[in-house]
Design a protein around this motif. Structure first.
Motif, PDB file in Angstrom:
ATOM      1  N   LEU A   1       0.828  -1.200   0.000  1.00  0.00           N
ATOM      2  CA  LEU A   1       0.000   0.000   0.000  1.00  0.00           C
ATOM      3  C   LEU A   1       0.866   1.255   0.000  1.00  0.00           C
ATOM      4  CD1 LEU A   1      -2.278  -1.245   2.890  1.00  0.00           C
ATOM      5  CD2 LEU A   1      -2.739  -1.453   0.446  1.00  0.00           C
ATOM      6  N   GLY A   2       0.359   2.317  -0.574  1.00  0.00           N
ATOM      7  CA  GLY A   2       1.074   3.585  -0.567  1.00  0.00           C
ATOM      8  C   GLY A   2       0.130   4.747  -0.789  1.00  0.00           C
ATOM      9  N   ASP A   3       0.434   5.861  -0.158  1.00  0.00           N
ATOM     10  CA  ASP A   3      -0.334   7.085  -0.339  1.00  0.00           C
ATOM     11  C   ASP A   3       0.366   8.203   0.423  1.00  0.00           C
ATOM     12  OD1 ASP A   3      -2.313   8.768  -1.278  1.00  0.00           O
ATOM     13  OD2 ASP A   3      -3.958   7.741  -0.278  1.00  0.00           O
ATOM     14  N   TYR A   4      -0.150   9.411   0.277  1.00  0.00           N
ATOM     15  CA  TYR A   4       0.368  10.530   1.044  1.00  0.00           C
ATOM     16  C   TYR A   4      -0.153  10.459   2.474  1.00  0.00           C
ATOM     17  CZ  TYR A   4       1.704  12.612  -3.383  1.00  0.00           C
ATOM     18  OH  TYR A   4       2.268  12.837  -4.603  1.00  0.00           O
ATOM     19  N   GLY A   5       0.608  11.031   3.389  1.00  0.00           N
ATOM     20  CA  GLY A   5       0.202  11.144   4.780  1.00  0.00           C
ATOM     21  C   GLY A   5       0.795  12.412   5.355  1.00  0.00           C
ATOM     22  N   ARG A   6       0.518  12.648   6.608  1.00  0.00           N
ATOM     23  CA  ARG A   6       1.058  13.831   7.287  1.00  0.00           C
ATOM     24  C   ARG A   6       1.663  13.406   8.621  1.00  0.00           C
ATOM     25  NH1 ARG A   6      -0.168  18.045   4.452  1.00  0.00           N
ATOM     26  NH2 ARG A   6      -2.116  18.273   3.332  1.00  0.00           N
ATOM     27  N   GLN A   7       2.721  14.120   9.009  1.00  0.00           N
ATOM     28  CA  GLN A   7       3.354  13.871  10.294  1.00  0.00           C
ATOM     29  C   GLN A   7       3.856  15.193  10.839  1.00  0.00           C
ATOM     30  OE1 GLN A   7       3.636  10.999  12.168  1.00  0.00           O
ATOM     31  NE2 GLN A   7       4.347  12.451  13.689  1.00  0.00           N
ATOM     32  N   THR A   8       3.613  15.427  12.120  1.00  0.00           N
ATOM     33  CA  THR A   8       4.079  16.640  12.786  1.00  0.00           C
ATOM     34  C   THR A   8       5.413  16.368  13.455  1.00  0.00           C
ATOM     35  OG1 THR A   8       1.811  17.360  13.149  1.00  0.00           O
ATOM     36  CG2 THR A   8       3.514  18.385  14.518  1.00  0.00           C
ATOM     37  N   VAL A   9       6.370  17.239  13.198  1.00  0.00           N
ATOM     38  CA  VAL A   9       7.705  17.161  13.804  1.00  0.00           C
ATOM     39  C   VAL A   9       8.081  18.567  14.243  1.00  0.00           C
ATOM     40  CG1 VAL A   9      10.147  16.653  13.420  1.00  0.00           C
ATOM     41  CG2 VAL A   9       8.402  15.223  12.352  1.00  0.00           C
ATOM     42  N   GLY A  10       8.387  18.719  15.528  1.00  0.00           N
ATOM     43  CA  GLY A  10       8.791  20.025  16.041  1.00  0.00           C
ATOM     44  C   GLY A  10       7.752  21.116  15.826  1.00  0.00           C
ATOM     45  N   GLY A  11       6.478  20.742  15.878  1.00  0.00           N
ATOM     46  CA  GLY A  11       5.409  21.713  15.728  1.00  0.00           C
ATOM     47  C   GLY A  11       5.044  22.044  14.283  1.00  0.00           C
ATOM     48  N   THR A  12       5.753  21.466  13.324  1.00  0.00           N
ATOM     49  CA  THR A  12       5.461  21.693  11.909  1.00  0.00           C
ATOM     50  C   THR A  12       4.884  20.422  11.312  1.00  0.00           C
ATOM     51  OG1 THR A  12       7.288  23.268  11.738  1.00  0.00           O
ATOM     52  CG2 THR A  12       6.444  22.351   9.677  1.00  0.00           C
ATOM     53  N   ARG A  13       3.824  20.569  10.549  1.00  0.00           N
ATOM     54  CA  ARG A  13       3.169  19.414   9.919  1.00  0.00           C
ATOM     55  C   ARG A  13       3.708  19.247   8.494  1.00  0.00           C
ATOM     56  NH1 ARG A  13      -2.377  17.297  11.419  1.00  0.00           N
ATOM     57  NH2 ARG A  13      -2.652  15.655   9.898  1.00  0.00           N
ATOM     58  N   TYR A  14       4.217  18.050   8.205  1.00  0.00           N
ATOM     59  CA  TYR A  14       4.823  17.760   6.912  1.00  0.00           C
ATOM     60  C   TYR A  14       3.974  16.759   6.140  1.00  0.00           C
ATOM     61  CZ  TYR A  14       9.009  19.832   8.929  1.00  0.00           C
ATOM     62  OH  TYR A  14       9.895  20.705   9.518  1.00  0.00           O
ATOM     63  N   SER A  15       3.992  16.894   4.823  1.00  0.00           N
ATOM     64  CA  SER A  15       3.362  15.923   3.941  1.00  0.00           C
ATOM     65  C   SER A  15       4.433  14.917   3.537  1.00  0.00           C
ATOM     66  CB  SER A  15       2.793  16.626   2.706  1.00  0.00           C
ATOM     67  OG  SER A  15       2.194  15.680   1.849  1.00  0.00           O
ATOM     68  N   ILE A  16       4.112  13.622   3.678  1.00  0.00           N
ATOM     69  CA  ILE A  16       5.071  12.582   3.341  1.00  0.00           C
ATOM     70  C   ILE A  16       4.410  11.544   2.432  1.00  0.00           C
ATOM     71  CG2 ILE A  16       6.495  12.836   5.408  1.00  0.00           C
ATOM     72  CD1 ILE A  16       4.980  10.471   6.644  1.00  0.00           C
TER      73      ILE A  16
ATOM     74  N   GLU B   1      11.985  10.207  11.721  1.00  0.00           N
ATOM     75  CA  GLU B   1      12.024   8.767  11.992  1.00  0.00           C
ATOM     76  C   GLU B   1      11.534   8.459  13.402  1.00  0.00           C
ATOM     77  OE1 GLU B   1      15.039   4.937  11.877  1.00  0.00           O
ATOM     78  OE2 GLU B   1      15.850   6.935  11.516  1.00  0.00           O
ATOM     79  N   SER B   2      11.958   9.239  14.381  1.00  0.00           N
ATOM     80  CA  SER B   2      11.530   9.042  15.758  1.00  0.00           C
ATOM     81  C   SER B   2      10.016   9.227  15.907  1.00  0.00           C
ATOM     82  CB  SER B   2      12.273  10.017  16.675  1.00  0.00           C
ATOM     83  OG  SER B   2      11.830   9.884  18.003  1.00  0.00           O
ATOM     84  N   ALA B   3       9.479  10.288  15.304  1.00  0.00           N
ATOM     85  CA  ALA B   3       8.036  10.557  15.393  1.00  0.00           C
ATOM     86  C   ALA B   3       7.232   9.445  14.730  1.00  0.00           C
ATOM     87  CB  ALA B   3       7.706  11.905  14.752  1.00  0.00           C
ATOM     88  N   LEU B   4       7.682   8.984  13.568  1.00  0.00           N
ATOM     89  CA  LEU B   4       6.962   7.911  12.866  1.00  0.00           C
ATOM     90  C   LEU B   4       7.074   6.580  13.604  1.00  0.00           C
ATOM     91  CD1 LEU B   4       7.839   8.840   9.197  1.00  0.00           C
ATOM     92  CD2 LEU B   4       5.565   8.896  10.245  1.00  0.00           C
ATOM     93  N   THR B   5       8.233   6.305  14.188  1.00  0.00           N
ATOM     94  CA  THR B   5       8.411   5.072  14.959  1.00  0.00           C
ATOM     95  C   THR B   5       7.462   5.056  16.151  1.00  0.00           C
ATOM     96  OG1 THR B   5      10.710   4.840  14.255  1.00  0.00           O
ATOM     97  CG2 THR B   5      10.070   3.688  16.279  1.00  0.00           C
ATOM     98  N   GLN B   6       7.357   6.169  16.867  1.00  0.00           N
ATOM     99  CA  GLN B   6       6.435   6.251  18.005  1.00  0.00           C
ATOM    100  C   GLN B   6       4.994   6.047  17.538  1.00  0.00           C
ATOM    101  OE1 GLN B   6       7.002   9.879  20.231  1.00  0.00           O
ATOM    102  NE2 GLN B   6       9.213   9.584  20.315  1.00  0.00           N
ATOM    103  N   ARG B   7       4.637   6.672  16.449  1.00  0.00           N
ATOM    104  CA  ARG B   7       3.274   6.574  15.911  1.00  0.00           C
ATOM    105  C   ARG B   7       2.951   5.138  15.503  1.00  0.00           C
ATOM    106  NH1 ARG B   7       1.436  10.192  10.773  1.00  0.00           N
ATOM    107  NH2 ARG B   7      -0.571   9.224  10.379  1.00  0.00           N
ATOM    108  N   LEU B   8       3.872   4.478  14.800  1.00  0.00           N
ATOM    109  CA  LEU B   8       3.644   3.111  14.356  1.00  0.00           C
ATOM    110  C   LEU B   8       3.607   2.137  15.524  1.00  0.00           C
ATOM    111  CD1 LEU B   8       5.907   3.185  11.192  1.00  0.00           C
ATOM    112  CD2 LEU B   8       3.403   3.106  11.244  1.00  0.00           C
ATOM    113  N   ASN B   9       4.491   2.300  16.492  1.00  0.00           N
ATOM    114  CA  ASN B   9       4.479   1.424  17.670  1.00  0.00           C
ATOM    115  C   ASN B   9       3.172   1.555  18.436  1.00  0.00           C
ATOM    116  OD1 ASN B   9       6.948   0.158  17.284  1.00  0.00           O
ATOM    117  ND2 ASN B   9       8.070   1.728  18.406  1.00  0.00           N
TER     118      ASN B   9
END
Length: 81
Positions: free
Chosen positions: A20-35, A69-77
């Motif tokens: 599966l693949g698609d766009y998503g969003r993740q917040t890092v340091g108070g800024t929201r990024y599109s990934i 990577e840290s933010a996504l790892t926490q989210r996935l765990n």
């Protein structure tokens, strides 16, 4: 509309394999990024294997890769608990 986008991906063998693949969003340091996200799940009798990868959706916008990577790892765990 999303299905025509290069980010969108959906291949599967129900109960055994998902790609599966698609766009998503993740917040890092108070800024929201599109990934751009990709996940592959392989299921077998002895368990499952999950491979997750990401990349910036807009390479012109820099971000801290280690913090992402840290933010996504926490989210996935948290999602896997």
């Amino acid at each position: 509309m999303q299905m025509g986008d290069v980010a969108w991906k959906h291949d599967r063998t129900p109960g055994a394999y998902y790609n599966l693949g698609d766009y998503g969003r993740q917040t890092v340091g108070g800024t929201r990024y599109s990934i751009l996200q990709r996940v592959q799940i392989e299921k077998s009798g002895s368990g499952s294997r999950i491979h997750y990868s990401w990349a910036p959706a807009d390479k012109r916008i820099p971000y801290d890769g280690a913090a992402m990577e840290s933010a996504l790892t926490q989210r996935l765990n948290a999602a896997l608990r």
